[in-house]
Design a protein around this motif. Structure first.
Motif, PDB file in Angstrom:
ATOM      1  N   ARG A   1      40.753  24.813  86.703  1.00  0.00           N
ATOM      2  CA  ARG A   1      40.639  25.386  86.309  1.00  0.00           C
ATOM      3  C   ARG A   1      41.827  25.886  84.263  1.00  0.00           C
ATOM      4  O   ARG A   1      41.632  26.128  83.959  1.00  0.00           O
ATOM      5  CB  ARG A   1      39.831  26.563  86.238  1.00  0.00           C
ATOM      6  CG  ARG A   1      39.165  26.938  86.595  1.00  0.00           C
ATOM      7  CD  ARG A   1      38.265  27.712  87.003  1.00  0.00           C
ATOM      8  NE  ARG A   1      36.579  27.742  87.815  1.00  0.00           N
ATOM      9  CZ  ARG A   1      35.540  28.930  87.856  1.00  0.00           C
ATOM     10  NH1 ARG A   1      36.050  29.622  87.703  1.00  0.00           N
ATOM     11  NH2 ARG A   1      34.594  28.805  88.625  1.00  0.00           N
ATOM     12  N   ARG A   2      42.635  25.349  84.890  1.00  0.00           N
ATOM     13  CA  ARG A   2      43.792  25.040  84.354  1.00  0.00           C
ATOM     14  C   ARG A   2      43.827  25.266  82.793  1.00  0.00           C
ATOM     15  O   ARG A   2      44.518  25.607  82.333  1.00  0.00           O
ATOM     16  CB  ARG A   2      45.225  24.780  84.739  1.00  0.00           C
ATOM     17  CG  ARG A   2      46.464  24.628  84.620  1.00  0.00           C
ATOM     18  CD  ARG A   2      47.580  24.459  85.061  1.00  0.00           C
ATOM     19  NE  ARG A   2      48.039  25.386  86.887  1.00  0.00           N
ATOM     20  CZ  ARG A   2      48.649  25.721  86.342  1.00  0.00           C
ATOM     21  NH1 ARG A   2      49.310  26.409  85.074  1.00  0.00           N
ATOM     22  NH2 ARG A   2      48.623  27.129  87.793  1.00  0.00           N
ATOM     23  N   PRO A   3      43.492  23.491  82.469  1.00  0.00           N
ATOM     24  CA  PRO A   3      43.533  23.400  81.437  1.00  0.00           C
ATOM     25  C   PRO A   3      42.298  25.188  80.334  1.00  0.00           C
ATOM     26  O   PRO A   3      42.951  25.235  79.025  1.00  0.00           O
ATOM     27  CB  PRO A   3      42.371  22.410  81.019  1.00  0.00           C
ATOM     28  CG  PRO A   3      43.034  21.843  82.606  1.00  0.00           C
ATOM     29  CD  PRO A   3      42.781  22.747  83.284  1.00  0.00           C
ATOM     30  N   ILE A   4      41.349  25.175  80.571  1.00  0.00           N
ATOM     31  CA  ILE A   4      40.798  26.695  80.995  1.00  0.00           C
ATOM     32  C   ILE A   4      41.750  27.465  80.185  1.00  0.00           C
ATOM     33  O   ILE A   4      42.061  28.133  79.019  1.00  0.00           O
ATOM     34  CB  ILE A   4      39.529  27.053  81.501  1.00  0.00           C
ATOM     35  CG1 ILE A   4      38.564  25.664  81.611  1.00  0.00           C
ATOM     36  CG2 ILE A   4      38.760  27.863  80.957  1.00  0.00           C
ATOM     37  CD1 ILE A   4      37.583  25.758  82.156  1.00  0.00           C
ATOM     38  N   HIS A   5      42.689  27.693  81.125  1.00  0.00           N
ATOM     39  CA  HIS A   5      43.298  29.281  81.256  1.00  0.00           C
ATOM     40  C   HIS A   5      44.735  28.452  79.767  1.00  0.00           C
ATOM     41  O   HIS A   5      44.697  29.614  79.246  1.00  0.00           O
ATOM     42  CB  HIS A   5      44.653  29.184  82.240  1.00  0.00           C
ATOM     43  CG  HIS A   5      43.350  29.224  83.331  1.00  0.00           C
ATOM     44  ND1 HIS A   5      43.641  29.144  85.071  1.00  0.00           N
ATOM     45  CD2 HIS A   5      42.127  30.022  83.982  1.00  0.00           C
ATOM     46  CE1 HIS A   5      42.957  29.456  85.537  1.00  0.00           C
ATOM     47  NE2 HIS A   5      41.729  30.024  85.457  1.00  0.00           N
ATOM     48  N   ASP A   6      45.248  27.476  79.467  1.00  0.00           N
ATOM     49  CA  ASP A   6      46.684  27.657  78.800  1.00  0.00           C
ATOM     50  C   ASP A   6      45.297  27.470  77.475  1.00  0.00           C
ATOM     51  O   ASP A   6      45.575  27.798  76.832  1.00  0.00           O
ATOM     52  CB  ASP A   6      46.415  26.228  79.440  1.00  0.00           C
ATOM     53  CG  ASP A   6      47.218  26.372  80.804  1.00  0.00           C
ATOM     54  OD1 ASP A   6      47.223  25.398  81.185  1.00  0.00           O
ATOM     55  OD2 ASP A   6      47.559  27.553  81.021  1.00  0.00           O
ATOM     56  N   ALA A   7      44.087  26.880  77.421  1.00  0.00           N
ATOM     57  CA  ALA A   7      43.646  26.523  75.893  1.00  0.00           C
ATOM     58  C   ALA A   7      43.564  28.102  75.281  1.00  0.00           C
ATOM     59  O   ALA A   7      43.495  27.742  74.474  1.00  0.00           O
ATOM     60  CB  ALA A   7      42.479  25.255  76.143  1.00  0.00           C
TER      61      ALA A   7
END
Length: 302
Positions: free
Chosen positions: A25-31
């Motif tokens: 889920r890191r891409p969600i957190h970053d975006a």
């Protein structure tokens, strides 16, 4: 807990599960700009995202705000409704305003450049090439290593007042400061000896009060010549490096009249009504100084 809040958690969980980010889920957190804990709280309906975060989540998953919040699709096109239209309108206004300001700045710059050019031309016409104003001479004298002066009178340095009182003239403070720095002054006077003796005495007294007796004694000399003089002159030995560093524009203005040894000379005006003196060409300063030296060698000490 409302049904709307339940829908948000369920829809968000569904979107994550069906996406490629179910295991990472890191891409969600970053975006979106949220932490893992915050995203987990959203899916469990423990906290509710701000409107800004809702819009970012909808953009990330490519769905509408209606679908994200209510679970109701609105078609293939993502439309964030009035908020997005308001943002687009605000951005357009900002771009238009910036464009207007850029045009205004460009116009002001052009007008200022034209005004500066016109003023410079007017000053050039008024002052004339090869002439120097009193305040310009005063500023240049502040960068002297040595100064040889054959004045029309000492009025620029000492002002005689009623009752025998002497007041500092326009150049006296600069002379005093230069003497303290070790600048050598030689004053060559002509005319009535009695009047000269009195003026020199007053001038020395003022210099001693401003620069100290030792500096005046060591660095300032007065002589009187009985030879006929057709014109009066001033010669500056300039600290060119200091002048360029401190006042580059002033140096550029007079650079053409400074010889290779840093010497600048000008002829003192023959009357007290003008405030302009005439600069000597750099190729003529040397011969003019030779004439000064010949007069100085035969002059009497004061």
């Amino acid at each position: 807990m409302t049904a709307r809040e339940i829908k948000l958690g369920e829809v968000l969980t569904h979107l994550i599960a069906r996406s490629e980010y179910s295991r990472n889920r890191r891409p969600i957190h970053d975006a979106v700009g949220i932490s893992a804990a915050a995203l987990s709280q959203y899916t469990r309906n423990q906290t509710r995202p701000t409107l800004q975060k809702l819009v970012a989540l909808a953009d990330f998953f490519g769905v509408s705000l209606d679908y994200l919040v209510h679970g109701e699709p609105t078609g293939a096109t993502v439309d964030h409704g009035p908020l997005a239209r308001y943002v687009d309108h605000a951005l357009s206004e900002v771009r238009a305003k910036a464009s207007r300001q850029s045009a205004l700045v460009a116009r002001l710059g052009r007008l200022l450049a034209e005004r500066i050019e016109t003023t410079a031309q007017e000053l050039g016409t008024a002052v004339g090439e090869g002439l120097i104003l009193d305040d310009e001479a005063l500023r240049l004298e502040g960068y002297c290593i040595a100064a040889d002066i054959m004045p029309l009178n000492l009025g620029f340095n000492v002002i005689s007042m009623e009752g025998g009182v002497a007041a500092p003239g326009q150049f006296l403070h600069t002379v005093a400061q230069n003497l303290q720095k070790g600048c050598k002054y030689r004053f060559l006077l002509t005319g009535n000896p009695d009047a000269q003796d009195d003026l020199v005495s007053r001038f020395r007294a003022l210099l001693r009060s401003h620069a100290g007796s030792d500096h005046v004694y060591q660095n300032c000399t007065f002589r009187r010549t009985e030879q006929p003089v057709m014109a009066y002159a001033v010669f500056y030995q300039l600290d060119v490096e200091s002048l360029i560093h401190a006042e580059p524009l002033l140096y550029e203005q007079f650079a053409g009249y400074v010889d290779d040894d840093g010497q600048l000379g000008y002829v003192v005006r023959p009357n007290n009504e003008s405030n302009l003196d005439m600069l000597m060409g750099s190729d003529r300063v040397g011969s003019a100084r030779q004439a000064f030296e010949a007069l100085w060698a035969g002059a009497a000490h004061l």
